[in-house]
Scaffold this active site. Structure first.
Site, PDB file in Angstrom:
ATOM      1  N   ARG A  22      10.542  -0.417  28.211  1.00 42.72           N
ATOM      2  CA  ARG A  22       9.571   0.211  29.038  1.00 42.72           C
ATOM      3  C   ARG A  22       9.879  -0.045  30.499  1.00 42.72           C
ATOM      4  O   ARG A  22       9.498   0.654  31.350  1.00 42.72           O
ATOM      5  CB  ARG A  22       8.208  -0.271  28.492  1.00 42.72           C
ATOM      6  CG  ARG A  22       6.875   0.699  29.270  1.00 42.72           C
ATOM      7  CD  ARG A  22       5.765   0.258  28.634  1.00 42.72           C
ATOM      8  NE  ARG A  22       5.092  -1.016  28.938  1.00 42.72           N
ATOM      9  CZ  ARG A  22       3.928  -1.715  28.576  1.00 42.72           C
ATOM     10  NH1 ARG A  22       3.201  -1.138  27.873  1.00 42.72           N
ATOM     11  NH2 ARG A  22       3.841  -3.019  28.717  1.00 42.72           N
ATOM     12  N   LYS A  29       4.306   1.636  34.560  1.00 48.72           N
ATOM     13  CA  LYS A  29       3.910   0.540  34.707  1.00 48.72           C
ATOM     14  C   LYS A  29       4.337  -0.045  36.322  1.00 48.72           C
ATOM     15  O   LYS A  29       5.043  -0.925  36.321  1.00 48.72           O
ATOM     16  CB  LYS A  29       4.129  -0.490  33.714  1.00 48.72           C
ATOM     17  CG  LYS A  29       3.283  -1.795  33.534  1.00 48.72           C
ATOM     18  CD  LYS A  29       3.460  -2.486  32.387  1.00 48.72           C
ATOM     19  CE  LYS A  29       2.511  -3.616  32.279  1.00 48.72           C
ATOM     20  NZ  LYS A  29       0.923  -3.343  32.044  1.00 48.72           N
ATOM     21  N   GLU A  52      -8.061   5.175  28.770  1.00 49.81           N
ATOM     22  CA  GLU A  52      -7.751   3.622  28.625  1.00 49.81           C
ATOM     23  C   GLU A  52      -8.553   2.606  29.253  1.00 49.81           C
ATOM     24  O   GLU A  52      -9.435   3.114  30.079  1.00 49.81           O
ATOM     25  CB  GLU A  52      -6.241   3.401  28.984  1.00 49.81           C
ATOM     26  CG  GLU A  52      -6.015   3.716  30.473  1.00 49.81           C
ATOM     27  CD  GLU A  52      -4.471   3.697  30.688  1.00 49.81           C
ATOM     28  OE1 GLU A  52      -3.602   3.139  30.216  1.00 49.81           O
ATOM     29  OE2 GLU A  52      -4.002   4.466  31.827  1.00 49.81           O
TER      30      GLU A  52
END
Length: 355
Positions: free
Chosen positions: A110, A204, A237
């Site tokens: 990721r 991210k 989220e």
């Protein structure tokens, strides 16, 4: 436009400023000043750091620094990720004590996807990045904690474009943290801070100001954290966690990952939860769009994140979730993740000898 009285610097203030002597330190003196913070004798929270800027590992927290002209610092052009250190490297018997980094490869994949979206090219191939992280963990001797790592467009100047940066930079640090399984419920609110667009939410990156403001807003209202709702009215989220629900029909539901970060722990939960379906405790496990009304009518609710791994939520915007107590299925799911973390699949175990 006239200045207000609060903007005017008085003569006495000017006089006081003129008496201020800013020291100029030699490198030796500066090093001593930097070390003063860490010479209290207390256990150091950061046992080891790697930096590609100097090409190695340091065990001295005073030297765990990043250049101020690094574009990650002044432009936010960087990405990061985290892995959990469990049953880490001890000093009793190096042949038997071989801890592991939980879900390292999933997090590393990721990490590189985020870097690609941010147009940051790693200075090393994936195998080298992984080797650095494993060796750093080994050298740190940390038994339980987190391993956090960043890719930056690198130091070079203070412009917007990274074109003048000679090479990207890779940093990693071990954080000693004796976390434990979370079983107490918390209160949350709906965040009024605008959430990130899908491009940035699914990457991210180091721009966490919306996340910070969202948590601060929750704390100011006596809550633990918050929940983002997208422009279509669907649950998104939390500030740095995914969120999951147990419906009244005993379905485990997580919001779809198309507009939010695909949490590695959330995905692992989706892999493990079918065990409860086999036992007849859950009816189904799925990801789908969840409205606010559906979410607030859930029987149970929880945050899902690396160091939790699950955090029960018992109240949202002052309204109890279910009966307002931590649910049995939430605890069962938490146990699944916790046991998985402690067991440490052999593929996650580190093979580098203790240094």
């Amino acid at each position: 436009m006239e200045s207000s009285s609060s903007d005017v610097i008085t003569a006495s203030e000017i006089e006081n400023c003129s008496h201020l002597q800013v020291p100029v330190y030699s490198s030796e003196e500066l090093f001593e000043k930097l070390q003063e913070k860490w010479n209290s004798g207390k256990k150091k929270p950061y046992p080891a750091m790697y930096s590609s800027v100097f090409g190695g590992i340091t065990l001295d927290p005073a030297l765990m620094v990043i250049p101020i002209d690094d574009h990650m610092v002044h432009r936010g052009h960087g990405v990061f990720d985290t892995a959990i250190i469990f049953d880490g490297w001890g000093v009793v018997d190096v042949k038997l004590d071989q801890g592991y980094l939980y879900e390292l490869d999933v997090h590393l994949d990721r990490f590189l996807r985020s870097a690609s979206k941010a147009k940051i090219f790693s200075p090393f191939p994936r195998s080298t990045l992984r080797s650095i992280l494993v060796q750093l963990t080994a050298v740190s001797q940390c038994k339980k904690g987190t391993l956090r790592y960043w890719l930056s467009s690198g130091p070079g100047n203070f412009l917007l474009s990274p074109a003048g940066c000679p090479i990207s930079a890779f940093y990693a640090i071990v954080i000693d943290d004796d976390f434990s399984q979370c079983k107490e419920g918390v209160k949350v609110i709906t965040s009024t801070i605008p959430m990130k667009s899908p491009l940035f939410a699914t990457m991210k990156n180091v721009n966490y100001l919306p996340n910070v403001l969202s948590v601060m807003e929750a704390e100011e209202k006596g809550a633990s954290a918050s929940i983002w709702v997208d422009e279509e009215g669907y649950i998104a989220e939390g500030p740095n966690v995914n969120v999951a629900f147990i419906t009244q029909d005993k379905e485990l539901v997580l919001p779809s990952f198309d507009k939010i970060l695909s949490g590695c722990t959330a995905k692992r939960l989706l892999e493990l939860a079918p065990k409860l379906v086999e036992q007849g405790l859950l009816k189904i496990v799925k990801t789908t769009n969840v409205t606010v009304e559906e979410a607030k009518n859930a029987a149970e609710m929880m945050y899902v994140g690396s160091t939790l791994p699950l955090l029960p939520i018992i109240m949202w915007d002052g309204q109890p979730i279910g009966d307002g107590r931590v649910g049995e299925l939430t605890l069962a799911l938490s146990d699944l993740l916790w046991v998985d973390m402690k067991a440490g699949p052999e593929t996650q175990r580190l093979s580098v000898p203790y240094v």
